[in-house]
Write a protein that holds these residues in place. Structure first.
Motif, mmCIF file in Angstrom:
data_model
loop_
_atom_site.group_PDB
_atom_site.id
_atom_site.type_symbol
_atom_site.label_atom_id
_atom_site.label_comp_id
_atom_site.label_asym_id
_atom_site.label_seq_id
_atom_site.Cartn_x
_atom_site.Cartn_y
_atom_site.Cartn_z
ATOM 1 N N VAL A 373 0.457 -1.410 -0.177
ATOM 2 C CA VAL A 373 0.194 -0.069 -0.632
ATOM 3 C C VAL A 373 0.803 1.185 -0.187
ATOM 4 C CG1 VAL A 373 -1.811 1.269 1.200
ATOM 5 C CG2 VAL A 373 -2.259 -1.522 1.457
ATOM 6 N N ASP A 374 0.578 2.487 -0.964
ATOM 7 C CA ASP A 374 1.499 3.612 -1.019
ATOM 8 C C ASP A 374 1.711 4.457 0.211
ATOM 9 O OD1 ASP A 374 2.606 2.754 -3.544
ATOM 10 O OD2 ASP A 374 0.671 4.068 -4.351
ATOM 11 N N GLY A 375 2.199 5.243 0.189
ATOM 12 C CA GLY A 375 1.641 6.247 2.388
ATOM 13 C C GLY A 375 2.972 6.510 2.154
ATOM 14 N N THR A 376 2.475 7.926 2.811
ATOM 15 C CA THR A 376 3.841 9.063 2.946
ATOM 16 C C THR A 376 3.389 9.751 4.605
ATOM 17 O OG1 THR A 376 1.212 10.406 3.423
ATOM 18 C CG2 THR A 376 2.183 10.335 0.842
ATOM 19 N N THR A 377 5.266 9.451 5.106
ATOM 20 C CA THR A 377 5.156 10.695 6.081
ATOM 21 C C THR A 377 5.444 11.246 6.519
ATOM 22 O OG1 THR A 377 7.381 9.190 6.431
ATOM 23 C CG2 THR A 377 5.408 7.724 6.738
ATOM 24 N N GLY A 378 5.376 12.321 7.337
ATOM 25 C CA GLY A 378 6.247 13.520 7.322
ATOM 26 C C GLY A 378 6.445 13.960 8.838
ATOM 27 N N GLN A 379 7.511 14.636 8.702
ATOM 28 C CA GLN A 379 7.594 15.410 9.806
ATOM 29 C C GLN A 379 8.040 16.884 10.222
ATOM 30 O OE1 GLN A 379 11.143 11.995 11.963
ATOM 31 N NE2 GLN A 379 12.104 14.135 13.314
ATOM 32 N N ILE A 380 7.666 17.503 11.417
ATOM 33 C CA ILE A 380 8.128 18.503 11.607
ATOM 34 C C ILE A 380 9.344 19.374 12.833
ATOM 35 C CG2 ILE A 380 7.298 21.129 11.588
ATOM 36 C CD1 ILE A 380 4.843 20.514 10.023
ATOM 37 N N SER A 381 10.169 19.682 12.474
ATOM 38 C CA SER A 381 11.252 19.436 13.356
ATOM 39 C C SER A 381 11.651 20.761 13.707
ATOM 40 C CB SER A 381 11.936 18.642 13.900
ATOM 41 O OG SER A 381 11.808 16.948 13.423
ATOM 42 N N PHE A 382 11.142 21.410 15.071
ATOM 43 C CA PHE A 382 12.176 22.573 15.537
ATOM 44 C C PHE A 382 13.384 21.938 17.102
ATOM 45 C CE2 PHE A 382 7.904 23.213 14.761
ATOM 46 C CZ PHE A 382 7.813 24.147 13.412
ATOM 47 N N GLY A 383 14.973 22.769 17.250
ATOM 48 C CA GLY A 383 15.845 21.893 17.855
ATOM 49 C C GLY A 383 16.923 22.898 17.495
ATOM 50 N N ILE A 384 17.854 22.040 17.712
ATOM 51 C CA ILE A 384 19.515 21.881 17.882
ATOM 52 C C ILE A 384 20.020 21.665 17.794
ATOM 53 C CG2 ILE A 384 21.264 23.026 20.140
ATOM 54 C CD1 ILE A 384 19.080 24.435 21.548
ATOM 55 N N ILE A 385 20.915 21.856 17.043
ATOM 56 C CA ILE A 385 22.281 20.933 16.051
ATOM 57 C C ILE A 385 23.799 21.156 17.188
ATOM 58 C CG2 ILE A 385 23.280 19.910 14.953
ATOM 59 C CD1 ILE A 385 20.950 20.506 13.002
ATOM 60 N N ALA A 386 24.160 20.902 17.465
ATOM 61 C CA ALA A 386 25.249 21.193 18.284
ATOM 62 C C ALA A 386 26.561 20.203 18.437
ATOM 63 C CB ALA A 386 24.855 22.332 19.522
ATOM 64 N N PRO A 387 27.224 20.320 17.397
ATOM 65 C CA PRO A 387 29.032 18.908 17.724
ATOM 66 C C PRO A 387 29.743 20.098 19.268
ATOM 67 C CG PRO A 387 29.415 20.771 15.969
ATOM 68 C CD PRO A 387 27.783 20.580 16.308
ATOM 69 N N LEU A 388 29.026 19.441 19.903
ATOM 70 C CA LEU A 388 29.285 20.358 21.528
ATOM 71 C C LEU A 388 30.922 20.104 21.535
ATOM 72 C CD1 LEU A 388 26.528 20.969 23.565
ATOM 73 C CD2 LEU A 388 27.922 22.193 22.338
ATOM 74 N N LEU A 389 32.008 20.740 21.320
ATOM 75 C CA LEU A 389 33.359 20.228 22.012
ATOM 76 C C LEU A 389 33.761 20.656 23.184
ATOM 77 C CD1 LEU A 389 36.278 19.518 20.904
ATOM 78 C CD2 LEU A 389 36.578 22.031 20.301
ATOM 79 N N VAL A 390 33.695 19.797 24.201
ATOM 80 C CA VAL A 390 34.249 20.434 25.610
ATOM 81 C C VAL A 390 35.579 20.350 26.067
ATOM 82 C CG1 VAL A 390 31.570 19.436 26.641
ATOM 83 C CG2 VAL A 390 33.124 18.034 26.119
#
Length: 391
Positions: A373-390
């Motif tokens: 069966v054909d189908g669609t999926t969706g995702q709306i995201s609001f966030g933070i991306i960070a490679p935090l060098l500690v």
């Protein structure tokens, strides 16, 4: 009684204080936990918290199904030099369910754990668990930057134990890499279990050989990562994988294009196998996957970056015993528009908003024969991306 108790406290307090001061002075003279000469090594070591967290909203066939906060990615990475000629890298994913039942005796949540030895200024030897150098920029990009993968990279074993040898030409613009890796992380029995077709036997050397070329052309405006891989997964079931990755840079624009083709005597991705399972209770034989992945990045302002990812994937079952079959069973599509805002100039931290839209189009044959069966999926995201060098 209370008055006498207070007197005793006033008498004993200096004694206890003197004992604490003496103990502190003795401890001060002890060697630190990390000897001072070893502290110099830390200047060549990085500790990174690769992080992506977001408020995600999910949709199926246009209907909202769920909204929640998610820690999408958290991968702890430690890398650096422990000797002038020895480099190490370790990365563990804490947002993946650990699986101790592996063929290589290391948890699948560990992405990388390997050493690199500088044989000469141009040649390096590596050993341990490393990323398969399949080619293509989708896989080489830091996972926190990829909101959703195309089919092959999403389903394949991309981190495997083995050895590698790389050699760079004198101009350092052409690098050749050869890898010999385990062909999978799961055991053969766990991978296929009761789905194994008759006549297929485990190989005595279930390995994959990878040859990769990374090039820098036209004053580094064009970069390439091309590879060919041969999988010896079973005695009478092999695999061939070609990946061509291209990266083009021009002023504020960065453009990526990956082409990938995987031909498998025994279905490693299980995409075709899952389609036909309503009628055939075994892993599909003689399958192939063809994919295209495009990603464009354009910096419209110093702190604002626009991104657009477009992908498609086709799954074929060439070994279908049905004489009236159509080899193509599935075409899938994906589009991911994203906007990123980097508020700080001294730290790599970005706020982002992104939309992931995917659609599965099954062939008429797959729908009529296997009830796909054909189908669609969706995702709306609001966030933070960070490679935090500690460190």
């Amino acid at each position: 009684m209370k008055k006498h108790f207070i007197y005793w406290i006033l008498i004993l307090l200096p004694v206890f204080s003197f004992g604490q001061i003496k103990s502190l002075e003795e401890n001060t003279g002890q060697q630190p936990l990390i000897p001072t000469p070893k502290l110099a090594l830390l200047k060549d070591v990085d500790i990174i918290f690769n992080t992506r967290m977001a408020f995600d909203n999910y949709f199926v066939d246009g209907n909202h199904t769920n909204s929640l906060f998610s820690m999408n990615q958290f991968r702890l990475e430690v890398k650096g030099k422990i000797h002038d000629k020895i480099f190490f890298r370790f990365r563990n994913r804490y947002t993946k369910i650990p699986d101790p039942n592996t063929a290589d005796n290391i948890n699948r949540s560990v992405d990388m754990a390997y050493l690199v030895f500088d044989v000469t200024p141009q040649a390096k030897f590596s050993f341990g668990k490393m990323i398969g150098d399949w080619g293509g920029y989708e896989l080489l990009t830091n996972p926190i930057e990829i909101l959703s993968y195309n089919t092959i990279n999403n389903t394949a074993d991309n981190f495997l134990v083995g050895a590698a040898f790389s050699f760079a030409l004198e101009d350092k613009k052409n690098i050749f890499n050869i890898q010999v890796l385990n062909s999978r992380t799961k055991t053969f029995q766990d991978q296929y279990a009761a789905n194994l077709p008759s006549g297929i036997e485990l190989s005595e050397m279930p390995l994959v050989a990878v040859v990769n070329w990374k090039g820098h052309l036209f004053d580094n405006k064009l970069e390439t990562t091309y590879s060919y891989s041969f999988f010896n997964d079973a005695k009478n079931a092999k695999g061939n994988y070609v990946s061509l990755g291209n990266k083009f840079k021009a002023n504020k624009l960065v453009l990526y294009y990956d082409f990938q083709y995987s031909k498998e005597d025994l279905d490693r991705k299980f995409i075709v196998t899952n389609i036909i399972k309503s009628k055939y209770a075994y892993a599909a034989e003689d399958v192939s996957y063809v994919e295209n992945w495009i990603r464009a990045e354009y910096m419209i302002r110093p702190k604002v970056n626009l991104l657009l990812t477009i992908m498609n994937s086709c799954a074929y079952w060439n070994g279908n015993p049905d004489t009236n079959h159509k080899s193509n069973l599935l075409k899938s599509y994906g589009v991911i528009p994203t906007i990123e805002y980097s508020p700080f100039s001294d730290i790599n931290l970005k706020f982002y908003a992104g939309y992931i839209a995917k659609k599965n189009n099954y062939s008429n044959y797959a729908q009529n024969t296997f009830n796909a069966v054909d189908g669609t999926t969706g995702q709306i995201s609001f966030g933070i991306i960070a490679p935090l060098l500690v460190l």
